[in-house]
Scaffold this motif. Structure first.
Motif, PDB file in Angstrom:
ATOM      1  N   ARG A   1       0.831  -1.196   0.000  1.00 53.46           N
ATOM      2  CA  ARG A   1       0.000   0.000   0.000  1.00 53.46           C
ATOM      3  C   ARG A   1       0.871   1.254   0.000  1.00 53.46           C
ATOM      4  N   GLY A   2       0.265   2.354  -0.391  1.00 50.22           N
ATOM      5  CA  GLY A   2       0.957   3.634  -0.341  1.00 50.22           C
ATOM      6  C   GLY A   2       1.481   4.074  -1.690  1.00 50.22           C
ATOM      7  N   ARG A   3       1.664   5.376  -1.815  1.00 52.17           N
ATOM      8  CA  ARG A   3       2.219   5.983  -3.019  1.00 52.17           C
ATOM      9  C   ARG A   3       3.545   6.633  -2.678  1.00 52.17           C
ATOM     10  N   TYR A   4       4.549   6.299  -3.448  1.00 50.24           N
ATOM     11  CA  TYR A   4       5.879   6.877  -3.264  1.00 50.24           C
ATOM     12  C   TYR A   4       5.936   8.226  -3.982  1.00 50.24           C
ATOM     13  N   HIS A   5       6.505   9.225  -3.315  1.00 51.76           N
ATOM     14  CA  HIS A   5       6.795  10.502  -3.955  1.00 51.76           C
ATOM     15  C   HIS A   5       7.856  11.204  -3.124  1.00 51.76           C
ATOM     16  N   ILE A   6       8.258  12.365  -3.537  1.00 54.90           N
ATOM     17  CA  ILE A   6       9.388  13.040  -2.895  1.00 54.90           C
ATOM     18  C   ILE A   6       9.118  13.344  -1.423  1.00 54.90           C
ATOM     19  N   GLY A   7       7.853  13.473  -1.052  1.00 57.64           N
ATOM     20  CA  GLY A   7       7.520  13.723   0.348  1.00 57.64           C
ATOM     21  C   GLY A   7       7.293  12.453   1.142  1.00 57.64           C
ATOM     22  N   ASN A   8       7.235  11.318   0.459  1.00 58.07           N
ATOM     23  CA  ASN A   8       6.965  10.038   1.124  1.00 58.07           C
ATOM     24  C   ASN A   8       7.913   8.998   0.536  1.00 58.07           C
ATOM     25  N   THR A   9       9.147   9.057   0.950  1.00 57.42           N
ATOM     26  CA  THR A   9      10.194   8.210   0.387  1.00 57.42           C
ATOM     27  C   THR A   9      10.337   6.911   1.168  1.00 57.42           C
ATOM     28  N   CYS A  10      11.256   6.068   0.707  1.00 53.80           N
ATOM     29  CA  CYS A  10      11.535   4.813   1.388  1.00 53.80           C
ATOM     30  C   CYS A  10      11.980   5.047   2.827  1.00 53.80           C
ATOM     31  N   ASN A  11      12.767   6.082   3.047  1.00 47.62           N
ATOM     32  CA  ASN A  11      13.258   6.367   4.396  1.00 47.62           C
ATOM     33  C   ASN A  11      12.179   6.991   5.276  1.00 47.62           C
ATOM     34  N   GLN A  12      11.273   7.749   4.665  1.00 42.35           N
ATOM     35  CA  GLN A  12      10.123   8.240   5.421  1.00 42.35           C
ATOM     36  C   GLN A  12       9.270   7.061   5.884  1.00 42.35           C
ATOM     37  N   TRP A  13       9.137   6.052   5.032  1.00 43.42           N
ATOM     38  CA  TRP A  13       8.387   4.849   5.390  1.00 43.42           C
ATOM     39  C   TRP A  13       9.016   4.191   6.618  1.00 43.42           C
ATOM     40  N   THR A  14      10.341   4.053   6.613  1.00 43.15           N
ATOM     41  CA  THR A  14      11.026   3.483   7.770  1.00 43.15           C
ATOM     42  C   THR A  14      10.757   4.325   9.020  1.00 43.15           C
ATOM     43  N   GLY A  15      10.900   5.642   8.891  1.00 42.66           N
ATOM     44  CA  GLY A  15      10.653   6.517  10.023  1.00 42.66           C
ATOM     45  C   GLY A  15       9.232   6.418  10.545  1.00 42.66           C
ATOM     46  N   ASP A  16       8.266   6.324   9.645  1.00 48.75           N
ATOM     47  CA  ASP A  16       6.871   6.234  10.058  1.00 48.75           C
ATOM     48  C   ASP A  16       6.582   4.931  10.799  1.00 48.75           C
ATOM     49  N   ARG A  17       7.221   3.846  10.353  1.00 44.12           N
ATOM     50  CA  ARG A  17       7.011   2.574  11.049  1.00 44.12           C
ATOM     51  C   ARG A  17       7.587   2.625  12.467  1.00 44.12           C
ATOM     52  N   LEU A  18       8.770   3.198  12.605  1.00 41.14           N
ATOM     53  CA  LEU A  18       9.371   3.318  13.929  1.00 41.14           C
ATOM     54  C   LEU A  18       8.538   4.239  14.816  1.00 41.14           C
ATOM     55  N   ALA A  19       8.041   5.322  14.236  1.00 41.94           N
ATOM     56  CA  ALA A  19       7.200   6.243  15.009  1.00 41.94           C
ATOM     57  C   ALA A  19       5.928   5.560  15.490  1.00 41.94           C
ATOM     58  N   ALA A  20       5.347   4.712  14.650  1.00 44.30           N
ATOM     59  CA  ALA A  20       4.126   4.007  15.031  1.00 44.30           C
ATOM     60  C   ALA A  20       4.352   3.082  16.222  1.00 44.30           C
ATOM     61  N   ALA A  21       5.612   2.648  16.411  1.00 39.26           N
ATOM     62  CA  ALA A  21       5.955   1.792  17.547  1.00 39.26           C
ATOM     63  C   ALA A  21       6.323   2.604  18.785  1.00 39.26           C
ATOM     64  N   GLY A  22       6.281   3.928  18.667  1.00 40.07           N
ATOM     65  CA  GLY A  22       6.593   4.786  19.799  1.00 40.07           C
ATOM     66  C   GLY A  22       8.061   5.120  19.954  1.00 40.07           C
ATOM     67  N   ILE A  23       8.866   4.806  18.937  1.00 40.95           N
ATOM     68  CA  ILE A  23      10.311   5.006  19.007  1.00 40.95           C
ATOM     69  C   ILE A  23      10.640   6.425  18.559  1.00 40.95           C
ATOM     70  N   ALA A  24      11.636   7.015  19.179  1.00 43.55           N
ATOM     71  CA  ALA A  24      12.045   8.373  18.825  1.00 43.55           C
ATOM     72  C   ALA A  24      12.615   8.403  17.407  1.00 43.55           C
ATOM     73  N   ILE A  25      12.113   9.336  16.592  1.00 40.31           N
ATOM     74  CA  ILE A  25      12.542   9.467  15.197  1.00 40.31           C
ATOM     75  C   ILE A  25      12.148  10.862  14.731  1.00 40.31           C
ATOM     76  N   GLY A  26      12.732  11.324  13.656  1.00 38.16           N
ATOM     77  CA  GLY A  26      12.407  12.641  13.141  1.00 38.16           C
ATOM     78  C   GLY A  26      11.023  12.701  12.517  1.00 38.16           C
ATOM     79  N   GLN A  27      10.494  13.923  12.436  1.00 33.56           N
ATOM     80  CA  GLN A  27       9.174  14.121  11.838  1.00 33.56           C
ATOM     81  C   GLN A  27       9.173  13.785  10.355  1.00 33.56           C
ATOM     82  N   TRP A  28      10.211  14.226   9.638  1.00 28.18           N
ATOM     83  CA  TRP A  28      10.284  13.980   8.190  1.00 28.18           C
ATOM     84  C   TRP A  28      11.676  13.448   7.890  1.00 28.18           C
ATOM     85  N   THR A  29      11.750  12.205   7.428  1.00 30.65           N
ATOM     86  CA  THR A  29      13.038  11.533   7.236  1.00 30.65           C
ATOM     87  C   THR A  29      13.167  11.017   5.803  1.00 30.65           C
ATOM     88  N   PRO A  30      13.182  11.895   4.815  1.00 29.83           N
ATOM     89  CA  PRO A  30      13.234  11.423   3.429  1.00 29.83           C
ATOM     90  C   PRO A  30      14.571  10.815   3.030  1.00 29.83           C
TER      91      PRO A  30
END
Length: 229
Positions: free
Chosen positions: A188-217
């Protein structure tokens, strides 16, 4: 003639500045965005204080992945990512590494030498998401693979969120990977410059409650939140 050369040089400088400005602005925004914390009060648990689940965050300088135990009380990845989907199905795998990216870019760029600028530009302007899954045997920590210890509840949230990113099993495509131990699945999801592979990693870690940056492209924006080994 000298005046013409000077004029041409000035035009080239302006063209170069115009072309470089978006790159510089993107890099600056990425640095700022990745420095603003999500879950900023999170503290990594000490394994000596109780049960933790060690994961690895890996990177190659451009792309990041999340490496998790193949089997744990919180999640058995074997039915989700069965070894029969890869060529080397009978090795004693212990971990799976999951990452996300743009379908055409992933499938058409097995090596960075295969990079097609048109494919890269198309990916940045929007493309279909796809998950890359690699199977590993006892991966070791290193500068490029850094360990994080999670509490059981945090790991349960992480694997639950990752599973939600996959296409349903009945409609999921299975596509060959780069080697004998990896595979791609539609996701699922659409890749673009604001939602990159690394943003995906950051979002998954954030969903687990782990400290991570707001935008991690960029990979560096993820890895600066993961302690060095």
């Amino acid at each position: 003639m000298a005046a013409d050369r000077a004029k041409a040089f000035r035009i080239l400088r302006w063209v170069a500045a115009i072309l470089l400005a978006p790159v510089i602005l993107f890099a600056l925004a990425a640095w700022i965005g990745s420095s603003i914390p999500r879950n900023g009060d999170w503290i990594e648990p000490d394994p000596s204080d109780g049960r933790t689940i060690p994961i690895l965050i890996g990177h190659n300088g451009i792309h990041t992945e999340i490496v998790m135990p193949l089997v744990s009380p919180e999640m058995d990845w074997r039915p989700v990512f069965p070894a029969r989907d890869i060529a080397a199905a009978f090795r004693p795998y212990t971990h799976v590494a999951v990452s996300w990216g743009e379908r055409a870019f992933f499938l058409e760029t097995p090596e960075w030498s295969d990079l097609d600028p048109i494919t890269a530009i198309d990916a940045m302007t929007g493309g279909e998401g796809i998950v890359h899954v690699a199977h590993y045997v006892r991966p070791a920590t290193s500068q490029d693979y850094r360990i994080l210890h999670l509490r059981p509840s945090e790991y349960a949230a992480l694997v639950r969120d990752i599973a939600m990113q996959l296409d349903p099993a009945e409609t999921r495509e299975i596509l060959p990977g780069y080697d004998r131990y990896d595979v791609f699945y539609t996701a699922r999801g659409r890749y673009h410059i604001g939602n990159t592979c690394n943003q995906w990693t950051g979002d998954r870690l954030a969903a687990a409650g782990i400290a991570i940056g707001q935008w991690t492209p960029m990979a560096g924006g993820v890895m600066k939140w993961v302690p060095h080994p």
